[in-house]
Scaffold this motif. Structure first.
Motif, PDB file in Angstrom:
ATOM      1  N   ILE A 276       0.830  -1.199   0.000  1.00 26.03           N
ATOM      2  CA  ILE A 276       0.000   0.000   0.000  1.00 26.03           C
ATOM      3  C   ILE A 276       0.864   1.247   0.000  1.00 26.03           C
ATOM      4  N   TYR A 277       1.841   1.248   0.914  1.00 23.86           N
ATOM      5  CA  TYR A 277       2.678   2.445   1.002  1.00 23.86           C
ATOM      6  C   TYR A 277       3.463   2.678  -0.272  1.00 23.86           C
TER       7      TYR A 277
ATOM      8  N   ALA B  56       2.683   1.733  -3.320  1.00 24.37           N
ATOM      9  CA  ALA B  56       1.778   2.176  -4.376  1.00 24.37           C
ATOM     10  C   ALA B  56       1.424   3.648  -4.194  1.00 24.37           C
ATOM     11  N   LEU B  57       1.121   4.022  -2.948  1.00 22.08           N
ATOM     12  CA  LEU B  57       0.764   5.410  -2.677  1.00 22.08           C
ATOM     13  C   LEU B  57       1.936   6.339  -2.939  1.00 22.08           C
TER      14      LEU B  57
ATOM     15  N   TRP C 195       2.342   6.845  -6.590  1.00 20.41           N
ATOM     16  CA  TRP C 195       1.348   7.743  -7.169  1.00 20.41           C
ATOM     17  C   TRP C 195       1.613   9.186  -6.742  1.00 20.41           C
ATOM     18  N   ALA C 196       1.938   9.384  -5.487  1.00 17.27           N
ATOM     19  CA  ALA C 196       2.236  10.744  -5.034  1.00 17.27           C
ATOM     20  C   ALA C 196       3.391  11.314  -5.839  1.00 17.27           C
TER      21      ALA C 196
ATOM     22  N   CYS D 190       2.111  12.321  -9.252  1.00 21.96           N
ATOM     23  CA  CYS D 190       1.322  13.534  -9.114  1.00 21.96           C
ATOM     24  C   CYS D 190       2.193  14.763  -8.923  1.00 21.96           C
ATOM     25  N   LEU D 191       3.147  14.614  -8.027  1.00 18.56           N
ATOM     26  CA  LEU D 191       3.857  15.801  -7.574  1.00 18.56           C
ATOM     27  C   LEU D 191       5.094  16.122  -8.380  1.00 18.56           C
ATOM     28  N   PHE D 192       5.671  15.097  -9.024  1.00 22.32           N
ATOM     29  CA  PHE D 192       6.932  15.370  -9.664  1.00 22.32           C
ATOM     30  C   PHE D 192       6.852  16.469 -10.718  1.00 22.32           C
ATOM     31  N   PRO D 193       5.856  16.456 -11.627  1.00 18.83           N
ATOM     32  CA  PRO D 193       5.782  17.544 -12.613  1.00 18.83           C
ATOM     33  C   PRO D 193       5.697  18.919 -11.948  1.00 18.83           C
ATOM     34  N   ILE D 194       5.013  18.980 -10.800  1.00 15.57           N
ATOM     35  CA  ILE D 194       4.886  20.267 -10.117  1.00 15.57           C
ATOM     36  C   ILE D 194       6.226  20.672  -9.509  1.00 15.57           C
TER      37      ILE D 194
ATOM     38  N   TRP E 220       9.104  19.683 -10.522  1.00 12.58           N
ATOM     39  CA  TRP E 220       9.993  19.943 -11.643  1.00 12.58           C
ATOM     40  C   TRP E 220       9.808  21.373 -12.154  1.00 12.58           C
TER      41      TRP E 220
ATOM     42  N   LEU F  18      -6.708   3.632  -6.646  1.00 12.95           N
ATOM     43  CA  LEU F  18      -6.101   4.606  -5.742  1.00 12.95           C
ATOM     44  C   LEU F  18      -7.008   4.875  -4.546  1.00 12.95           C
TER      45      LEU F  18
ATOM     46  N   LEU G 277      -6.852   2.114  -2.056  1.00  9.22           N
ATOM     47  CA  LEU G 277      -5.623   2.218  -1.269  1.00  9.22           C
ATOM     48  C   LEU G 277      -5.749   3.302  -0.210  1.00  9.22           C
TER      49      LEU G 277
ATOM     50  N   LEU H 218      -2.280  15.891  -1.509  1.00 12.69           N
ATOM     51  CA  LEU H 218      -1.235  15.770  -2.517  1.00 12.69           C
ATOM     52  C   LEU H 218      -1.750  15.048  -3.747  1.00 12.69           C
ATOM     53  N   VAL H 219      -2.567  14.021  -3.473  1.00 13.22           N
ATOM     54  CA  VAL H 219      -2.990  13.163  -4.565  1.00 13.22           C
ATOM     55  C   VAL H 219      -3.958  13.867  -5.509  1.00 13.22           C
TER      56      VAL H 219
ATOM     57  N   SER I 240      -3.795  17.072  -6.183  1.00 21.73           N
ATOM     58  CA  SER I 240      -3.242  18.347  -6.641  1.00 21.73           C
ATOM     59  C   SER I 240      -3.227  18.559  -8.159  1.00 21.73           C
ATOM     60  N   PRO I 241      -2.957  17.542  -8.995  1.00 23.20           N
ATOM     61  CA  PRO I 241      -2.917  17.844 -10.432  1.00 23.20           C
ATOM     62  C   PRO I 241      -4.224  18.430 -10.966  1.00 23.20           C
TER      63      PRO I 241
ATOM     64  N   VAL J 215       4.298  22.308 -19.288  1.00 25.25           N
ATOM     65  CA  VAL J 215       5.305  21.627 -18.487  1.00 25.25           C
ATOM     66  C   VAL J 215       5.581  20.236 -19.034  1.00 25.25           C
TER      67      VAL J 215
ATOM     68  N   LEU K 114       9.225  20.297 -20.369  1.00 31.14           N
ATOM     69  CA  LEU K 114      10.119  19.875 -19.295  1.00 31.14           C
ATOM     70  C   LEU K 114      10.192  18.363 -19.145  1.00 31.14           C
ATOM     71  N   LEU K 115       9.107  17.657 -19.489  1.00 32.29           N
ATOM     72  CA  LEU K 115       9.127  16.209 -19.283  1.00 32.29           C
ATOM     73  C   LEU K 115       9.285  15.436 -20.584  1.00 32.29           C
TER      74      LEU K 115
ATOM     75  N   TRP L 212      -3.416  12.456 -16.303  1.00 34.28           N
ATOM     76  CA  TRP L 212      -2.727  12.983 -15.117  1.00 34.28           C
ATOM     77  C   TRP L 212      -3.617  13.989 -14.403  1.00 34.28           C
TER      78      TRP L 212
END
Lengths: 307, 287
Positions: free
Chosen positions: A27-28, A30-31, A34-35, A38-42, A44, B90, B93, B107-108, B110-111, B122, B126-127, B164
């Motif tokens: 679970i951790y 997978a989460l 996903w986090a 989600c967050l990497f493009p932001i 970046w 998701l 989970l 966080l999840v 946010s996109p 972006v 960038l990607l 996304w």
């Protein structure tokens, strides 16, 4: 009662205890992944706004490691870095103008939409209407069908209409069309909210001598306020991010942030750091709203979906 | 009753919204229908008059029309499939008790708040950029030639960006529904010794029917009209949808007549898709 429930839970889970650990790990992970997605493009985007050309071409990832020491390059180009903030900068003026336009439009339109939409939602929730063959259900459907009309259909006539009415490239013109765009959503959320308030509360207030409007303002409004905030915030988000109509109906003075951001593409030599700084500036207000008002956003988004 | 008068007044609360939406929707719609039968090109103002059905004819026989319809449908279907299935996983989970759930939830999703023009910009520069993008960097690291995403797989690239943005929305709605599942029902089935799979099949899934329906309908509405992601990544010529084609005719060719006809065709398509959806899944939903 709940204590008992907890116990039964524990008992039923005991035999799988050995697999619970691996489950936990799965679970951790997978989460976490996903986090990360989600967050990497932001991350970046924000980090690129502090990069130099070498950092971009070499693909440096973590700040303050190796070459990537952080630089105000992107922000300097926008006139928003510490050393340029007090100097004259045409780019900053441009950015601030677009930012102000976005702000006015995405606060003005939701206010209008809530002012028009909340009474409509209240009416639909409390009275049985009959306009000719139209009943409540038909009126609700009329409101929602608005959403099914693709913006492109409205594009040409609005272009022509706005030209006639001298509303092209004006903030007021944008506010009007955004009000139309978010009104169905506001009505949908508000009606969902009003439906949850028992009508007996108002009847009691009316017995005590309140008029319909008195009951509405003193009893219903305070209870419905969270829903109203939720509808308002969701409308703000939609207006802040809207691109199609903004690109179509504005040219110089009323241009909003999404249009400015989009105009960064196309040219051969992109300056990544400037683009990233601009992108960061454009999403920052919603990040702030998201962090502080998350529960209202969740409430607005899930209205009508969860019963 | 003293309130009889104010009550009849209050019944008119719904009127402003009806009037505003009626004017603001019907007037432009009628104008669009009218334009679609005219010869109306801003570049040739001297040519006018009735065009009959020729605008429709030219729009439909345009060589990019079948592709645009196909792209529209593929985009809607693929993003919905990814976001509903991924969002369901998701949400399941996230529904487990674990430390830091509130933050992770924020966080999840946010996109979903990121401006579409920003995310397109972006992802593109960038990607997915074939020279300086992160994906190219990673591909070179494992020794693969970097892929020029938007030239080679334009539709997939747009679908990735849209997924996304929309997967978090689906996850959020499904998660909220999961959390509203009655605790007692959970405990009761746990006490009955219900195994995980039948529990999911007979208790959880039926409970999720309505939220999933809402997710599909809302995403359909927004994805049919997706524009910023296609325009900003400039894949319109390769993977343009119907919205892009109308934009192209109207604003780049200045052919208002043909663009109006195209817009009406887009309305027909939107309605066909939604009738289809309501037939299949709409039974879960009374408005």
């Amino acid at each position: 009662m709940s204590g008992l429930g907890m116990d039964s839970h524990q008992v039923s889970r005991q035999p799988w205890n050995w697999s619970r650990m691996t489950g936990r790990v799965l679970i951790y992970s997978a989460l976490l992944s996903w986090a990360f997605i989600c967050l990497f493009p932001i991350f970046w985007t924000v980090s690129t706004s502090f990069k130099t050309a070498v950092n971009v071409t070499q693909g440096d990832i973590l700040p303050f490691v190796g070459r990537f020491q952080g630089d105000w390059k992107g922000w300097r180009a926008l006139g928003l870095s510490p050393d340029t903030i007090f100097q004259i900068s045409t780019v900053r003026d441009e950015f601030m103008l677009r930012f102000a336009n976005s702000l006015i439009v995405s606060i003005g339109a939701p206010i209008l939409a809530v002012l028009i939409g909340a009474p409509a939602a209240y009416g639909l929730s409390r009275f049985q209407y009959k306009f000719g063959p139209w009943r409540n259900k038909d009126i609700s459907f009329f409101f929602l069908s608005q959403l099914l009309l693709p913006p492109v259909v409205l594009a040409m006539p609005f272009l022509v209409l706005y030209k006639e009415l001298a509303l092209l490239d004006s903030v007021i013109g944008l506010i009007l069309i955004y009000t139309l765009m978010v009104l169905p959503i506001v009505i949908w959320i508000m009606r969902d909210q009003f439906d949850t308030i028992p009508i007996e509360l108002e009847q009691a207030a009316m017995v005590d001598g309140c008029g319909v409007w008195g009951a509405f303002i003193r009893i219903v409004m305070p209870i419905a306020l969270p829903g109203m905030v939720a509808a308002f915030i969701l409308a703000v988000i939609l207006c802040w991010n809207e691109y199609f109509f903004a690109a179509l109906l504005t040219s110089t003075s009323a241009k909003t942030l999404p249009v400015m951001v989009a105009s960064q593409t196309g040219s051969q030599g992109i300056s990544w750091w400037t683009m990233a700084a601009l992108a960061t500036g454009a999403i920052a207000p919603l990040v702030v709203i998201g962090v502080f008002l998350e529960r209202y956003i969740v409430k607005g988004l899930t209205a009508g979906a969860v019963k | 009753m003293a309130t009889r008068h104010s009550q009849s007044l209050a019944r008119w609360a719904v009127a402003p919204a009806v009037i505003v939406l009626f004017l603001w929707m019907i007037v432009p719609l009628v104008m669009t229908i009218y334009f679609s039968f005219l010869r109306y090109n801003l570049l040739n103002p001297e040519i006018g008059g009735w065009a009959g059905l020729s605008n429709y004819y030219y729009f439909i026989t345009d060589e990019s029309f079948p592709g645009a319809v196909l792209n529209t449908l593929i985009l809607v279907a693929s993003v919905i499939a990814v976001s509903v299935l991924g969002g369901l996983g998701l949400a399941l989970l996230l529904d487990q008790p674990f430390w830091g759930r509130g933050i992770v939830r924020l966080l999840v999703i946010s996109p979903f708040f990121i401006m579409p023009t920003v995310s397109a910009l972006v992802w593109k520069n960038l990607l997915m950029n074939p020279i300086y993008g992160l994906f190219a960097y990673l591909q070179e690291l494992v020794g693969i030639t970097p892929l020029d995403w938007f030239a080679k797989l334009p539709l997939l690239s747009v679908a990735i960006i849209a997924s996304w943005q929309w997967l978090p929305f689906a996850a959020l709605i499904i998660l909220t529904a999961l959390q509203s599942l009655d605790e007692e029902q959970k405990d009761a089935s746990a006490m009955d010794g219900a195994k995980a799979l039948p529990y999911f099949r007979y208790i959880v899934l039926p409970h999720l029917a309505r939220p999933i329906t809402v997710v599909i309908l809302i995403e359909t509405i927004f994805l049919l009209n997706i524009f910023a992601e296609i325009y900003v990544t400039s894949v319109g010529g390769l993977a343009g949808n119907l919205t892009y084609l109308v934009y192209f005719q109207g604003l780049l060719n200045f052919d208002i007549g043909e663009a109006s006809a195209g817009g009406l065709i887009a309305v027909v398509l939107a309605n066909l898709v939604s009738i289809f959806l309501v037939r299949i899944i709409g039974r879960n939903l009374e408005i």
